[in-house]
Design an enzyme around this catalytic site. Structure first.
Site, PDB file in Angstrom:
ATOM      1  N   ARG A   1       0.847  -1.196   0.000  1.00  0.00           N
ATOM      2  CA  ARG A   1       0.000   0.000   0.000  1.00  0.00           C
ATOM      3  C   ARG A   1       0.883   1.247   0.000  1.00  0.00           C
ATOM      4  NH1 ARG A   1      -4.426   1.527   4.631  1.00  0.00           N
ATOM      5  NH2 ARG A   1      -2.561   2.181   5.745  1.00  0.00           N
TER       6      ARG A   1
ATOM      7  N   THR B   1      -1.135   7.677  -1.058  1.00  0.00           N
ATOM      8  CA  THR B   1      -2.400   7.577  -1.811  1.00  0.00           C
ATOM      9  C   THR B   1      -3.324   6.492  -1.235  1.00  0.00           C
ATOM     10  OG1 THR B   1      -1.509   5.900  -3.309  1.00  0.00           O
ATOM     11  CG2 THR B   1      -1.159   8.224  -3.916  1.00  0.00           C
TER      12      THR B   1
ATOM     13  N   ASP C   1       5.060  -4.785   9.842  1.00  0.00           N
ATOM     14  CA  ASP C   1       6.218  -4.413  10.665  1.00  0.00           C
ATOM     15  C   ASP C   1       6.246  -5.220  11.956  1.00  0.00           C
ATOM     16  OD1 ASP C   1       7.271  -2.595   8.901  1.00  0.00           O
ATOM     17  OD2 ASP C   1       6.244  -0.872   9.771  1.00  0.00           O
TER      18      ASP C   1
HETATM   19  C1  PRP Z   1      -1.037  -4.016   4.963  1.00  0.00           C
HETATM   20  C2  PRP Z   1      -1.922  -5.207   5.272  1.00  0.00           C
HETATM   21  C3  PRP Z   1      -2.825  -5.257   4.077  1.00  0.00           C
HETATM   22  C4  PRP Z   1      -2.986  -3.795   3.719  1.00  0.00           C
HETATM   23  C5  PRP Z   1      -4.330  -3.315   4.206  1.00  0.00           C
HETATM   24  O1  PRP Z   1      -0.032  -4.367   4.091  1.00  0.00           O
HETATM   25  O2  PRP Z   1      -1.209  -6.389   5.496  1.00  0.00           O
HETATM   26  O3  PRP Z   1      -2.284  -5.976   2.994  1.00  0.00           O
HETATM   27  O4  PRP Z   1      -1.945  -3.077   4.402  1.00  0.00           O
HETATM   28  O5  PRP Z   1      -4.574  -2.036   3.802  1.00  0.00           O
HETATM   29  P1  PRP Z   1      -5.735  -1.663   2.775  1.00  0.00           P
HETATM   30  O6  PRP Z   1      -6.931  -2.443   3.156  1.00  0.00           O
HETATM   31  O7  PRP Z   1      -5.927  -0.179   2.988  1.00  0.00           O
HETATM   32  O8  PRP Z   1      -5.260  -1.964   1.393  1.00  0.00           O
HETATM   33  P2  PRP Z   1       1.080  -3.314   3.600  1.00  0.00           P
HETATM   34  O9  PRP Z   1       0.635  -2.681   2.319  1.00  0.00           O
HETATM   35  O10 PRP Z   1       1.425  -2.387   4.718  1.00  0.00           O
HETATM   36  O11 PRP Z   1       2.302  -4.215   3.220  1.00  0.00           O
HETATM   37  P3  PRP Z   1       3.191  -5.217   4.097  1.00  0.00           P
HETATM   38  O12 PRP Z   1       2.315  -6.401   4.416  1.00  0.00           O
HETATM   39  O13 PRP Z   1       4.295  -5.544   3.179  1.00  0.00           O
HETATM   40  O14 PRP Z   1       3.651  -4.510   5.339  1.00  0.00           O
HETATM   41  N1  URA Z   2      -2.051  -1.864   7.290  1.00  0.00           N
HETATM   42  C1  URA Z   2      -1.726  -2.236   8.554  1.00  0.00           C
HETATM   43  O1  URA Z   2      -0.771  -3.021   8.735  1.00  0.00           O
HETATM   44  N2  URA Z   2      -2.419  -1.743   9.587  1.00  0.00           N
HETATM   45  C2  URA Z   2      -3.460  -0.903   9.414  1.00  0.00           C
HETATM   46  O2  URA Z   2      -4.076  -0.489  10.402  1.00  0.00           O
HETATM   47  C3  URA Z   2      -3.787  -0.527   8.109  1.00  0.00           C
HETATM   48  C4  URA Z   2      -3.071  -1.027   7.068  1.00  0.00           C
END
Ligand code: PRP
Ligand code: URA
Length: 210
Positions: A103, A107, A202
């Protein structure tokens, strides 16, 4: 859209451990796995069984067998990887398809960086795995890709869901079946779930936030 919020006392207890900001990555991963197993148990309650004939000590018997070759588990990278082993406790032989989505924190749009689905994915039931459903953008993008590949049915398992994400998912993919440990209050101005868990990726991987 079918939404099941699993409010089992053990799920709520374990979720409380995850919400504690002092919980270290090792315990966080362990408890995420335990909740994943409990959610997967609910999500698989209506899986069809095939009849099989076996020989028992008392003679032949017809039993039910779960055909894991009709399923694929689909973790969304990265955080979904922390959720996967807990689901594999129940479905150890289901092939895994992965999709990498990150994400953009400005944006809030998901960017796809990797996709590798099991070759014969068409017609399978996909169990989508991600700890967080926030805006819903990542789950929607993953389901867009799964449907384009011909998946027949989609069950999605989220640790924590935001109402905004559930509404967005329902508007785009109302045939998705959602299983979640909690429907939280709302998103903050940066698209994070309140009270949520913070950044799940994280916390699973022990990387500094940001
Ligand atoms: C986080 C989470 C979801 C997403 C949710 O991943 O694991 O995939 O955000 O957010 P959304 O519903 O607004 O799309 P992130 O993009 O932070 O990537 P990561 O798992 O690599 O940390
Ligand atoms: N991704 C996360 O890991 N936590 C949130 O709360 C939203 C998006």
């Amino acid at each position: 859209m079918r939404i099941v919020e699993v409010r089992h006392p053990l799920v709520r207890h374990k979720l409380g451990l995850l919400r504690d900001a002092a919980t270290a990555p090792s315990l966080f991963r362990q408890v995420v796995g335990e909740i994943a197993t409990l959610l997967a148990y609910e999500a698989t309650a209506d899986l069809e069984l095939a009849d099989a004939q076996i020989d028992t000590w008392a003679g032949p018997l017809q039993v039910g067998r779960c055909d894991q070759s009709r399923i694929t588990l689909v973790p969304i990278l990265r955080a979904g990887l922390g959720f996967l082993p807990g689901v594999q406790v129940l479905l150890p032989n289901a092939p895994v398809s992965v999709i990498g989505l990150r994400r953009d924190e400005t944006t809030l749009q998901p960017h796809a960086y990797y996709q590798r689905f099991v070759r014969d994915i068409a017609g399978r039931t996909a169990i989508l795995i991600d700890p967080m459903l926030a805006t819903g953008g990542s789950a929607i993008a993953a389901i867009d890709a799964l449907k384009a590949a011909g998946v027949a049915r989609i069950k999605a398992i989220f640790l924590v869901s935001a109402p905004e994400g559930l509404r967005a998912l329902e508007a785009r993919h109302p045939d998705t079946e959602v299983y979640t440990a909690a429907i939280d209050e709302r998103l903050n101005d940066h698209g994070y779930i309140l009270p949520g868990l913070g950044d799940a990726g994280d916390r699973v991987f022990g990387t500094p936030e940001g």
